[in-house]
Design an enzyme around this catalytic site. Structure first.
Site, PDB file in Angstrom:
ATOM      1  N   TYR A  47     -22.888 139.355  55.426  1.00 58.39           N
ATOM      2  CA  TYR A  47     -22.412 139.233  54.031  1.00 58.39           C
ATOM      3  C   TYR A  47     -20.953 138.757  53.960  1.00 58.39           C
ATOM      4  CZ  TYR A  47     -20.876 141.093  49.460  1.00 58.39           C
ATOM      5  OH  TYR A  47     -20.323 141.272  48.215  1.00 58.39           O
TER       6      TYR A  47
ATOM      7  N   SER B 281     -29.009 140.078  59.509  1.00 53.09           N
ATOM      8  CA  SER B 281     -28.709 138.851  58.751  1.00 53.09           C
ATOM      9  C   SER B 281     -29.738 137.785  59.070  1.00 53.09           C
ATOM     10  CB  SER B 281     -27.304 138.351  59.085  1.00 53.09           C
ATOM     11  OG  SER B 281     -27.175 138.195  60.485  1.00 53.09           O
TER      12      SER B 281
ATOM     13  N   LYS C 285     -23.298 149.084  59.704  1.00 51.64           N
ATOM     14  CA  LYS C 285     -22.472 149.617  58.613  1.00 51.64           C
ATOM     15  C   LYS C 285     -23.171 150.620  57.702  1.00 51.64           C
ATOM     16  CE  LYS C 285     -23.719 146.009  55.379  1.00 51.64           C
ATOM     17  NZ  LYS C 285     -23.351 145.172  54.272  1.00 51.64           N
TER      18      LYS C 285
ATOM     19  N   SER D 210     -12.230 149.671  57.430  1.00 49.77           N
ATOM     20  CA  SER D 210     -12.732 150.159  56.147  1.00 49.77           C
ATOM     21  C   SER D 210     -11.820 151.258  55.606  1.00 49.77           C
ATOM     22  CB  SER D 210     -14.130 150.731  56.370  1.00 49.77           C
ATOM     23  OG  SER D 210     -14.523 151.499  55.269  1.00 49.77           O
TER      24      SER D 210
ATOM     25  N   TYR E 284     -20.288 156.314  61.379  1.00 52.96           N
ATOM     26  CA  TYR E 284     -19.860 154.948  61.059  1.00 52.96           C
ATOM     27  C   TYR E 284     -18.342 154.909  60.868  1.00 52.96           C
ATOM     28  CZ  TYR E 284     -18.579 150.963  58.207  1.00 52.96           C
ATOM     29  OH  TYR E 284     -17.920 149.854  57.723  1.00 52.96           O
TER      30      TYR E 284
ATOM     31  N   LYS F  46     -15.158 153.169  63.191  1.00 55.19           N
ATOM     32  CA  LYS F  46     -14.109 152.249  62.728  1.00 55.19           C
ATOM     33  C   LYS F  46     -12.722 152.764  63.141  1.00 55.19           C
ATOM     34  CE  LYS F  46     -16.439 149.022  60.853  1.00 55.19           C
ATOM     35  NZ  LYS F  46     -16.408 147.673  61.408  1.00 55.19           N
TER      36      LYS F  46
ATOM     37  N   ARG G 243     -14.321 153.960  42.678  1.00 61.66           N
ATOM     38  CA  ARG G 243     -14.027 153.125  43.849  1.00 61.66           C
ATOM     39  C   ARG G 243     -13.280 151.874  43.429  1.00 61.66           C
ATOM     40  NH1 ARG G 243     -15.851 157.123  45.460  1.00 61.66           N
ATOM     41  NH2 ARG G 243     -17.411 157.537  47.061  1.00 61.66           N
TER      42      ARG G 243
END
Ligand code: NAD
Ligand code: UDP
Length: 344
Positions: free
Chosen positions: A16, A41, A89, A129, A154, A158, A236
């Site tokens: 993405y 993907s 993710k 993130s 996750y 990161k 958010r």
């Protein structure tokens, strides 16, 4: 200073955010090599990027953990810098399959850095993130806000990679590493021909909303209306993916003059609640989005929005697209591609 034309390796470039960034890089005149294992993907994204850009990136189907592939890649192409998007993710999946997440995200990044060092390539932009901040009491979140304890594997993967990269930069002055902490990427390219194509039922809010609107899902579930926020739903900082892509070009630019480990928040500085998102989508698309209120989702924070001032000062970057454009672009992509790339 403008960025001289470079040859860039984009890991996860079929995904993405990667596909939107590959398009921006091609449009800026760079040569692009994409390494993607297509685990989340479709190669169609890159075919469409090529159509939009009028030229194609080199595409290598392979895994960042496969050093035969990365060694051959670095030997064949004279790579100036790497943009590293490849990773898994999905938060819930990371709780169920931590080993797969640490292997893909942490061991994968480690293997990539080893291959880069062996090839003498020391410039890296890493997709991190806002989740690394964990639960923060005071908004907005700036880069001086200490990282916290992310609530899932996750997020921890990161943070581990960020720390690995900081150690690497500390160990050898040749490294130039830009860590980009994304807030909530949404939207799609204005053409409607590339966008977010999640596997199965979306975890993220906006793809869920667009799939309700297109008739693939019956109704949205709003996770909690009892947060300490103005309307009780989670808040958010949603950022248009095309603005996010532009931030990567500015980060590459900055790495020309900055060595060591750098971190920048990429957000708009503006928070919106779940219900504000629903209403903004309805206004932009003319589609009704039925929803029901349910319990909070485990691991969610009440609110999270950025202070984007550091990126503005140091990268000369700020988000330009507002909520109506994010919604209109997300809807254009979803309505033109109800089956995502699977409709090709
Ligand atoms: P995505 O799943 O669409 O893209 C990731 C790409 O990496 C996919 O094309 C996938 O096939 C590829 N990939 C995964 N593991 C690989 C491996 N081992 N080797 C080669 N290719 C591999 O996700 P995205 O939303 O574009 O996210 C890109 C990056 O940004 C990820 O690292 C993600 O963690 C990070 N990020 C995303 C968000 C978000 O909300 N989308 C927010 C913050 C950070
Ligand atoms: N959310 C929701 N319903 C959904 C998906 C998300 O109410 O089906 C809420 C979620 O609780 C959070 C916000 O929307 O408050 C953004 O969630 P998302 O998963 O998109 O991003 P993240 O949790 O990573 O910030």
């Amino acid at each position: 200073m403008t960025l001289k034309k470079q040859t860039l390796l984009v890991t996860g470039g079929a995904g993405y955010i990667g596909s939107h960034t590959v398009l921006a890089l091609l449009e800026a005149g760079h040569e692009v090599v994409v390494l993607d294992n297509l685990s989340n993907s479709s190669p169609q994204s890159l075919a469409r990027v090529a159509r939009l850009a009028g030229r194609a990136p080199v595409f290598i189907e392979g895994d960042i953990r496969d050093d035969t592939v990365t060694r051959a890649l670095f030997a064949r192409y004279s790579i100036d810098a790497v943009l590293h998007f490849a990773g898994l993710k999905a938060v819930g999946e990371s709780v169920r399959e931590p080993l797969r997440y640490y292997d893909n995200n942490v061991a994968g990044s480690l293997a990539l850095c080893q291959a880069m060092a062996a090839a003498g390539v020391f410039s890296l932009v890493f997709s991190s993130s806002a989740t690394v901040y964990g639960e923060v009491a005071q908004m907005p979140i700036s880069e001086t806000t200490p990282t916290g304890r992310p609530s899932n594997p996750y997020g921890r993967s990161k943070l581990m990679v960020e720390e690995l990269l900081a150690d690497l930069a500390q160990s050898d002055p040749r490294w130039r590493i830009g860590v980009l902490r994304y807030f909530n990427p949404v939207g799609a390219h204005a053409s409607g021909s590339i966008g977010e194509d999640p596997n199965g039922i979306p975890n993220n809010l906006l793809p869920y909303i667009t799939q309700v609107a297109v008739g693939k899902l019956a109704q949205l579930t709003v996770f909690g209306d009892d947060y300490p926020t103005p309307d009780g739903t989670g808040v958010r900082d949603y950022i248009h993916v095309v603005d996010l892509a532009a931030g990567h070009l500015q980060a590459l630019n900055a790495l020309q003059t900055r060595s060591g480990w750098q971190v920048w928040n990429l957000g708009t500085g503006q928070g919106y609640s779940v219900l504000e998102m629903v209403h903004a989508f309805e206004a932009a698309s003319g589609q009704a989005v039925p929803y029901r209120i349910a319990a909070r989702r485990a691991g969610d924070v009440a609110q999270c929005w950025s202070d984007p001032a550091k990126a503005e000062q140091e990268l000369g970057w700020c988000a330009r697209r507002g909520l109506p454009e994010m919604m209109a672009d997300a809807w254009r992509w979803q309505s033109a591609n109800p089956q995502g790339y699977g409709g090709d």
